[in-house]
Write a protein that holds these residues in place. Structure first.
Motif, mmCIF file in Angstrom:
data_model
loop_
_atom_site.group_PDB
_atom_site.id
_atom_site.type_symbol
_atom_site.label_atom_id
_atom_site.label_comp_id
_atom_site.label_asym_id
_atom_site.label_seq_id
_atom_site.Cartn_x
_atom_site.Cartn_y
_atom_site.Cartn_z
ATOM 1 N N UNK A 48 0.869 -1.172 0.000
ATOM 2 C CA UNK A 48 0.000 0.000 0.000
ATOM 3 C C UNK A 48 0.908 1.223 0.000
ATOM 4 N N UNK A 49 0.811 2.015 -1.046
ATOM 5 C CA UNK A 49 1.644 3.216 -1.191
ATOM 6 C C UNK A 49 3.133 2.888 -1.065
ATOM 7 N N UNK A 50 3.522 1.752 -1.639
ATOM 8 C CA UNK A 50 4.927 1.357 -1.621
ATOM 9 C C UNK A 50 5.375 0.680 -0.340
ATOM 10 N N UNK A 51 4.467 0.502 0.615
ATOM 11 C CA UNK A 51 4.806 -0.163 1.887
ATOM 12 C C UNK A 51 4.427 -1.637 1.787
ATOM 13 N N UNK A 52 5.407 -2.556 1.829
ATOM 14 C CA UNK A 52 5.086 -3.984 1.759
ATOM 15 C C UNK A 52 4.347 -4.441 3.022
#
Length: 298
Positions: A128-132
């Motif tokens: 989500x938004x580049x957060x794994x």
């Protein structure tokens, strides 16, 4: 793009500046607060990029009172933009006088649970938004720790687009990006704790911040932690793996997409008027959220 917003009413001593899906913004032209802004919350309700012909009685007052309550709870964390509640009689109870700020062009979103557009992104990429995120999460899963998931500010009627933290840095710079992330997560943590004490889960929330002209102070602005900008779930009904019951306009969305409405979302036509029972049930949810959170009677 939304184009069916009704004209904003004229208010003596002010100049109308802008109308959004729910709020009307005016500049105060004379008197003690000349040069300040008057922000008025209407009873309008939107869904699927339309402002509906039906309104929800008292919604504007509920949202205003809830925002004011939250601004007070959060005052030790971040200053807010409200100057006064002394407003013209015709908008009393649903308007505030506020500062004019240089707004950051970022929607500051904190998520403690996975749902909505975050769930869509996760199912597509595991992030989500580049957060794994860990595999195996479901709709409504609680995250190990809240995450900052910013979005671009879309034009009225368009959808906000989730972006990475790096995109925020590119837009506002390292220092401001870090400050916005920190403030967003601190506000969420405090609000989540207060809501949980009252039997409500704060799944996520969208915040907006601005800066005072010529200064470095970051200020919390717009509405804050209302059912229009946040997902609130009754704690005793939380069951991951399904759509959670909520204190917001989900009732309206559910009816519009049901056979009973006779409306085809893909038709481009405006939705029909809401039945009286849907209007009343929606109002009841907003009132219940306000009363459970604040402990005050509406």
């Amino acid at each position: 793009m939304i184009s069916n917003i009704p004209p904003a009413p004229a208010i003596d001593g002010t100049t109308h500046l802008h109308s959004g899906k729910v709020r009307d913004l005016y500049r105060i032209d004379a008197g003690e607060h000349a040069g300040r802004l008057l922000m008025v919350a209407s009873d309008r309700i939107s869904a699927y990029d339309f402002v509906l012909a039906s309104t929800i009685p008292d919604k504007g007052e509920i949202l205003t009172r809830m925002s004011l309550w939250w601004f007070e709870q959060l005052s030790s964390l971040v200053p807010h933009h409200v100057v006064s509640t002394d407003v013209p009689a015709e908008v009393a109870g649903r308007a505030v006088v506020c500062e004019s700020l240089e707004m950051f062009p970022v929607e500051c979103v904190a998520r403690g649970y996975l749902t909505g557009s975050g769930l869509v992104d996760y199912r597509a990429s595991g992030e989500v938004c580049g957060i794994p995120l860990a595999p195996g999460l479901e709709d409504g899963s609680r995250l190990p720790a809240p995450i900052f998931t910013p979005a671009t500010k879309a034009e009225l009627g368009d959808h906000d687009e989730n972006v990475s933290y790096d995109a925020v840095v590119a837009t506002v710079g390292d220092e401001d990006a870090a400050a916005l992330r920190d403030l967003t997560l601190r506000v969420y943590a405090r609000a989540e704790e207060l809501a949980r004490e009252r039997g409500i889960l704060l799944a996520d929330t969208k915040l907006e911040f601005g800066r005072r002209a010529g200064g470095s102070t970051i200020v919390l602005a717009d509405e804050v932690l209302t059912p229009d900008s946040s997902r609130y779930w009754p704690a005793d009904a939380w069951r991951p793996g399904r759509t959670q019951p909520s204190y917001d306009k989900q009732i309206v969305r559910n009816w519009l997409t049901s056979e009973a409405s006779g409306w085809d979302r893909s038709s481009g036509e405006e939705p029909p008027a809401l039945p009286a029972e849907v209007v009343e049930e929606t109002r009841t949810k907003y009132v219940e959220a306000y009363e459970r959170l604040t402990g005050e009677r509406f």
